[in-house]
Design an enzyme around this catalytic site. Structure first.
Site, mmCIF file in Angstrom:
data_model
loop_
_atom_site.group_PDB
_atom_site.id
_atom_site.type_symbol
_atom_site.label_atom_id
_atom_site.label_comp_id
_atom_site.label_asym_id
_atom_site.label_seq_id
_atom_site.Cartn_x
_atom_site.Cartn_y
_atom_site.Cartn_z
ATOM 1 N N HIS A 143 -2.009 -17.716 5.794
ATOM 2 C CA HIS A 143 -2.166 -15.919 5.856
ATOM 3 C C HIS A 143 -3.406 -15.028 5.041
ATOM 4 O O HIS A 143 -3.624 -14.195 4.822
ATOM 5 C CB HIS A 143 -1.502 -15.156 5.194
ATOM 6 C CG HIS A 143 0.512 -15.440 5.615
ATOM 7 N ND1 HIS A 143 0.292 -15.808 6.572
ATOM 8 C CD2 HIS A 143 1.152 -15.791 4.758
ATOM 9 C CE1 HIS A 143 1.806 -16.130 7.354
ATOM 10 N NE2 HIS A 143 2.289 -16.646 6.165
ATOM 11 N N ARG A 152 2.124 -9.896 6.899
ATOM 12 C CA ARG A 152 3.162 -9.476 7.734
ATOM 13 C C ARG A 152 1.857 -8.952 8.819
ATOM 14 O O ARG A 152 2.413 -8.573 9.663
ATOM 15 C CB ARG A 152 3.837 -8.541 7.507
ATOM 16 C CG ARG A 152 4.662 -9.326 6.664
ATOM 17 C CD ARG A 152 5.846 -7.886 6.121
ATOM 18 N NE ARG A 152 6.741 -7.324 7.659
ATOM 19 C CZ ARG A 152 7.179 -6.206 7.650
ATOM 20 N NH1 ARG A 152 7.666 -5.376 6.347
ATOM 21 N NH2 ARG A 152 7.906 -5.967 8.557
ATOM 22 N N PRO A 175 1.146 -1.076 0.121
ATOM 23 C CA PRO A 175 0.027 0.285 0.171
ATOM 24 C C PRO A 175 0.471 1.369 -0.115
ATOM 25 O O PRO A 175 1.170 1.718 0.726
ATOM 26 C CB PRO A 175 -0.813 0.268 1.136
ATOM 27 C CG PRO A 175 0.285 -0.824 2.591
ATOM 28 C CD PRO A 175 1.243 -1.790 1.550
ATOM 29 N N GLU A 176 0.667 1.904 -0.989
ATOM 30 C CA GLU A 176 0.263 3.305 -0.755
ATOM 31 C C GLU A 176 -0.845 3.660 -1.116
ATOM 32 O O GLU A 176 -1.188 3.206 -1.978
ATOM 33 C CB GLU A 176 2.357 4.186 -1.835
ATOM 34 C CG GLU A 176 3.142 3.566 -0.638
ATOM 35 C CD GLU A 176 4.246 4.497 -0.983
ATOM 36 O OE1 GLU A 176 3.984 6.085 -0.806
ATOM 37 O OE2 GLU A 176 5.568 4.404 -1.225
#
Length: 272
Positions: A91, A109, A2-3
């Site tokens: 995940h 993460r 993400p940006e």
DNA sequence: CGAACGACCTGCAGGC
DNA sequence: TGCCTGCAGGTCGTTC
């Protein structure tokens, strides 16, 4: 992933599949993200219509009549639109099923978040203190100049502060400073008004272009191939340590600022 | 109040 | 092959 441009791309990619659709079921496969996924989501979202979908900073907001779902992708979050039956992967944390397809959140993460609020989103603690959207008029040279006065924090650090302006992450902070020819260590309060103008313009241009090129990936989100990223992106400094500056050929220099990779050209971005 | 820093996680590349 | 270190697109909470 993400940006801001990536989150905006995700938002545009999922919009046709979500907006106005009714949630059929919600599944929590792995509740531990930055904060635990609220366990009550399946019951309160069942059969509710997604009335609105928008982005604030890097948050995706699913608006329902009785509240809103806030979703953040953290560092490694990937949101896919799936149609067929896909085996659960490592995940995979969260899933929102509609009639014809479903959204699945994968986050290695676990810096991402899925939260619920039954109040106005704008007053949510994670949203209320956010700075202006970089692509709106509220983010302008006057604002930045005013805001930076007396601040001695390096301009790059300052630019990445979401209370100053949202959505400028490490990559685009590096890129924007190169574009505006400003040394990343320059104390924020030492930036001239004209440099503020250039920096604001650089941020807007770079984010806009990134969104445009990100747009070509919408299909991959829809199809789940989901290779989010910066491919179509021509980065001029980020990740180019020791490579020649595209402007003047000087090898780019890398330093660490707040533990973050900071790449710049000592010639084009001379210290003040 | 602002600023610096640790914390939260997993996976991967590179050095030995 | 395996172990270790450092690094990765974020940002919150604590401390000073």
């Amino acid at each position: 992933m993400p940006e801001l441009p990536e989150v905006e791309t995700v938002k545009r990619g999922i919009e046709p599949y979500c907006l106005g659709k009714k949630v059929q079921s919600v599944h929590i496969y792995h509740p531990r993200l930055r904060w635990p996924i609220p366990p009550f989501l399946p019951e309160i979202l069942k059969n509710k219509e997604i009335k609105g979908l928008w982005r604030r900073g890097k948050y995706l907001i699913f608006q329902f009549e009785h509240g809103a779902l806030l979703l953040h992708l953290g560092m490694s979050g990937i949101l896919r639109v799936l149609t067929a039956n896909h085996p659960l992967q490592k995940h995979d944390h969260f899933e929102l099923r509609m009639d014809e397809c479903y959204l699945r959140l994968n986050d290695t993460r676990r810096f991402g978040a899925v939260l619920w609020t039954d109040k106005a989103v704008e007053i949510h603690p994670l949203i209320v203190d956010l700075g202006p959207e970089p692509l709106l008029e509220a983010f302008n040279a006057d604002y930045l100049f005013q805001k930076t006065r007396k601040r001695l924090t390096p301009i790059k650090t300052y630019l990445m502060n979401a209370k100053v302006v949202v959505g400028v992450g490490n990559i685009y902070a590096n890129e924007a400073l190169f574009d505006a020819r400003i040394h990343p260590l320059t104390p924020a309060g030492h930036i001239s008004f004209s440099q503020c103008e250039q920096l604001v313009q650089a941020v807007k241009t770079i984010l806009t272009q990134a969104i445009l090129s990100g747009g070509s990936t919408i299909r991959s989100f829809a199809n789940s191939e989901g290779k989010p990223g910066y491919f179509a992106q021509t980065l001029r400094v980020y990740g180019r340590k020791d490579q020649p500056c595209k402007q003047c050929k000087t090898p780019l220099k890398e330093i660490r600022l707040q533990g973050r990779s900071t790449v710049f050209c000592i010639t084009c971005q001379a210290e003040v």
